[in-house]
Design an enzyme around this catalytic site. Sequence first.
Site, PDB file in Angstrom:
ATOM      1  CG  HIS A 189     -77.614  34.368  40.792  1.00  8.51           C
ATOM      2  ND1 HIS A 189     -77.461  33.012  40.616  1.00  8.51           N
ATOM      3  CD2 HIS A 189     -76.518  34.786  41.498  1.00  8.51           C
ATOM      4  CE1 HIS A 189     -76.323  32.609  41.169  1.00  8.51           C
ATOM      5  NE2 HIS A 189     -75.724  33.667  41.710  1.00  8.51           N
ATOM      6  CG  HIS A 231     -79.232  32.453  33.604  1.00  9.24           C
ATOM      7  ND1 HIS A 231     -79.970  31.313  33.815  1.00  9.24           N
ATOM      8  CD2 HIS A 231     -78.502  32.653  34.734  1.00  9.24           C
ATOM      9  CE1 HIS A 231     -79.709  30.835  35.024  1.00  9.24           C
ATOM     10  NE2 HIS A 231     -78.817  31.626  35.599  1.00  9.24           N
TER      11      HIS A 231
END
Length: 268
Positions: A189, A231
């Site tokens: 992303h 993440h």
Amino acid sequence: MPSPKAKNNAGRSPNRTPSPHLLQRQGSDPTSARLRASESPTRRRGSGSASASATGPQQQLPEEDCMRLNPSFAGIALRSLLAIDLWMSKRLGVCAEEDSSWGSVRPLMKLIEISGHGIPWIAGTLYCMWKSDSAAGQEIMLNLLLALLLDVVLVGIVKALVRRRRPSHNRMDMFATFSVDRYSFPSGHATRAAMGARFLLTHLVLAAPVRVLVLLWAVLVGLSRVMLGRHNVTDVAFGFFMGYFQYSLVEALWVSTASLQKLLGVLG
């Protein structure tokens, strides 16, 4: 009258030296004495220490254990940075669960997550390319499509090589995941947000407020990855860095409409 046997015994000297044969029988010869001396405790202790010194090098630690006991400065610095990264990621994962401190914001963060996903971007690019009436617009959408496909390939390769697991507090409820999405480094992303933002700001004529919104959207996409626990901080930071330079690669490999038509003519 004393017997002859008694006379013989009386005639013998009490200090008479034994015969050599008798000494040999009693084991008192010099050679036997030296052999017994060689078997003394002192000699045995000396031989034991000699054998211990001979087997001493075999008891030393392996080389890799010595390296662990004496790590380099670079290794210590790397472990410290990783520890800080994990600590910061854990503290910033405030939307990882519904009962987290910012759990009420989790639906909004998931909406931002979907806005940075590859499938909506690829589908939207194909739709804009199909609806575009100008050759310039089709050329831009074509290169954006190629950039998105390049991003998917490069991120998948890096994830497969590094194979860093996602944070332990992450919930695998992401939208449309693939096999490599179980790995964390780098954030796809973040790469897509950085590359897409730079692409839009370069090739589209946008007003100043819209340009600010594009930059704000890219930052929020990266922030949402950490807040949702998807993440670590370094995954997102490297993702922004990678996506920024991916756009430079796209510019170097830019495909014009004329070049595409020639290629299609050759293939046809």
